[in-house]
Design a protein around this motif. Structure first.
Motif, mmCIF file in Angstrom:
data_model
loop_
_atom_site.group_PDB
_atom_site.id
_atom_site.type_symbol
_atom_site.label_atom_id
_atom_site.label_comp_id
_atom_site.label_asym_id
_atom_site.label_seq_id
_atom_site.Cartn_x
_atom_site.Cartn_y
_atom_site.Cartn_z
ATOM 1 N N ASP A 274 -2.511 -31.837 55.730
ATOM 2 C CA ASP A 274 -3.089 -32.915 56.537
ATOM 3 C C ASP A 274 -4.481 -32.534 57.026
ATOM 4 N N SER A 278 -4.949 -35.342 62.302
ATOM 5 C CA SER A 278 -4.095 -36.408 61.772
ATOM 6 C C SER A 278 -2.920 -36.665 62.711
ATOM 7 N N ASP A 279 -2.363 -37.872 62.602
ATOM 8 C CA ASP A 279 -1.198 -38.214 63.415
ATOM 9 C C ASP A 279 -0.055 -37.243 63.148
ATOM 10 N N ASN A 280 0.685 -36.937 64.197
ATOM 11 C CA ASN A 280 1.907 -36.123 64.105
ATOM 12 C C ASN A 280 1.646 -34.701 63.602
ATOM 13 N N THR A 281 0.447 -34.194 63.862
ATOM 14 C CA THR A 281 0.131 -32.817 63.480
ATOM 15 C C THR A 281 -0.386 -32.056 64.694
ATOM 16 N N ARG A 292 2.634 -29.541 60.614
ATOM 17 C CA ARG A 292 3.656 -30.434 61.150
ATOM 18 C C ARG A 292 4.847 -29.587 61.613
ATOM 19 N N LYS A 377 1.547 -45.428 54.622
ATOM 20 C CA LYS A 377 1.235 -44.461 55.678
ATOM 21 C C LYS A 377 2.505 -44.051 56.411
ATOM 22 N N GLN A 378 3.341 -45.027 56.730
ATOM 23 C CA GLN A 378 4.631 -44.731 57.363
ATOM 24 C C GLN A 378 5.639 -45.774 56.916
#
Length: 442
Positions: A274, A278-281, A292, A377-378
């Protein structure tokens, strides 16, 4: 608290010693503002982050001036601001490194060295500044060339007072208020009232009404005939369903531990390639990589030592879930024998899916013949995308991981698609398991 101004040359000396190709030895006034992108070329910075770097460089300059003037009140005010800012951040930008962090280190490290344990981590101490100094001087992210004997000695176990954690919700609201005030400072200030004139807004409204009453009325324009709107073009046909919308990547487990609150879970720190921020990192302080945190129900099924420092296949676009207090941001792909209806699906044995050993972390992996398009993306949990395609994930007689489209009714017999697609890297190297044939993979 003890204060002492750092030498003006300390930052320049540290930068040149650590990044000789970026900072010229002859430079007397280097462009610190634009040095960040040169020192950390692998990281991209948006305009707002560059503005933050500039602001913090100015703050450091203000602190240096206060220390030089022995203005203890101003110096402590800036240190409190810095400590509060770092309470919820690894670096000044949150997770990304910058020259501003190095500037803080060059100026503040000599102060930290002279602080007593109580001044460092006592009830009124600067806990977060101390942690930041220790991180900057030791992290591979910055790779500062500081001899061990010159580093500030910090005992991470010597904490005299544990501060109350910052409430993320309150911190978010505080940032909103700061941003709003910065964008429109006049809105926060009250407009002065002139004695005897009342509120300006009310008087102005009355004057406007009086002016409107004396003005000649104008005829309203006739309504224009409404034009018929052109019909909207028909939406493009939806792409045929495909397992390619699942984001499968090579992951590198940096380390794994037992979950502190669940005997059946491991907690792994995984590099999935990532981008920073980045999101969720998060930023792994030991390696400087963006990682992650992943919880997996493999404890008791896979030896912990097999989870260390190895490559795996990670499902990276499932919605993150909190598992016994720890947020899990991906899933480790593993194979297990098919279980008859009513059997124990978690009985084992279990084998991790192995990508090529030389595949870099973050490389996308797809099923051959099903690699078109980009992953979402999700995945929307309500659409049951993973649950739809997972029954087709299996292994063949050669221990290769495959997608059997016949096991997924929504794609079975899709024109131009293979019945069996092997899980492979872009170069065509197939992902495998150790010994489980005709297994289910999830």
């Amino acid at each position: 608290m003890a204060t002492a101004a750092a030498p003006d040359s300390s930052l320049l000396s540290l930068l040149y010693r650590s990044y000789p190709t970026v900072i010229s030895p002859d430079a007397t006034e280097p462009d610190y503002l634009h040095a960040t992108s040169k020192i950390f070329p692998q990281i991209s910075y948006i305009e707002a982050e560059e503005a933050d770097v500039k602001q913090w460089l100015n703050t450091v300059s203000g602190l240096k001036h206060a220390l030089a003037k022995d203005d203890k009140h101003a110096a402590e005010s800036i240190l409190v601001q810095l400590n509060t800012h770092l309470a919820t951040r690894t670096t000044l930008l949150g997770a990304k490194p910058s020259v501003a962090d190095i500037a803080v280190y060059a100026l503040v490290a000599p102060l930290v060295e002279k602080w007593s344990p109580e001044e460092r981590t006592g009830e009124k101490g600067y806990h977060h500044i101390v942690r930041h100094i220790d991180f900057v001087q030791n992290s591979k992210v910055f790779a500062l060339q500081i001899p061990e004997e010159e580093k500030i000695a910090i005992d991470v176990n010597d904490v005299r007072f544990v501060p109350k954690p910052v409430d993320p919700k309150e911190e978010k609201e505080r940032k909103k208020r700061e941003k709003a005030n910065a964008q429109n400072p006049d809105a926060a200030a009250e407009k002065p009232l002139v004695v005897g004139q009342g509120k300006p807004g009310k008087d102005q409204a009355k004057a406007a009404e009086a002016a409107a009453a004396g003005a000649p009325k104008t005829n309203k324009k006739e309504k224009k005939e409404k034009k018929e709107k052109a019909p909207k073009p028909a939406p493009a046909p939806a792409a045929p369903p495909s397992p390619s919308i699942i984001d499968l990547r090579v992951g590198h487990i940096l380390r794994a531990i037992n979950h502190p609150n669940a005997d059946s879970l491991f907690v792994s720190t995984i590099d999935c390639g990532d981008a920073p921020g980045s999101d969720n990192t998060s930023l792994d302080e030991e390696t400087g990589k963006t990682v992650r945190t992943v919880c997996s129900g493999l404890n008791g099924l896979v030896p912990l030592e097999e989870m260390q420092g190895r490559k795996i296949v990670a499902v990276c676009n499932l919605k993150p879930v909190t598992m016994r207090g720890i947020k899990s941001a991906a899933m480790v792909l593993a194979a297990s024998p098919r279980v008859p209806e009513g059997g124990d699906a978690h009985a084992g044995p279990v084998e991790l899916v192995s990508p090529p050993a030389d595949a870099p972390a973050g490389e996308r992996i797809t099923f051959q013949g099903w690699s078109e398009g980009e992953p979402e993306k999700q995945l929307n949990p309500k659409k049951k995308v993973w649950e739809t395609f997972q029954p087709g994930f299996t292994t063949n007689e050669n221990l290769e991981v495959c997608f059997d489209s016949n096991a997924v009714p929504t794609v079975a017999g899709q024109e131009g698609k293979p019945a069996i697609g092997k899980l492979a890297t872009a170069s065509g190297v197939i992902c495998t398991v150790k010994s489980l044939k005709d297994a289910t993979v999830r």
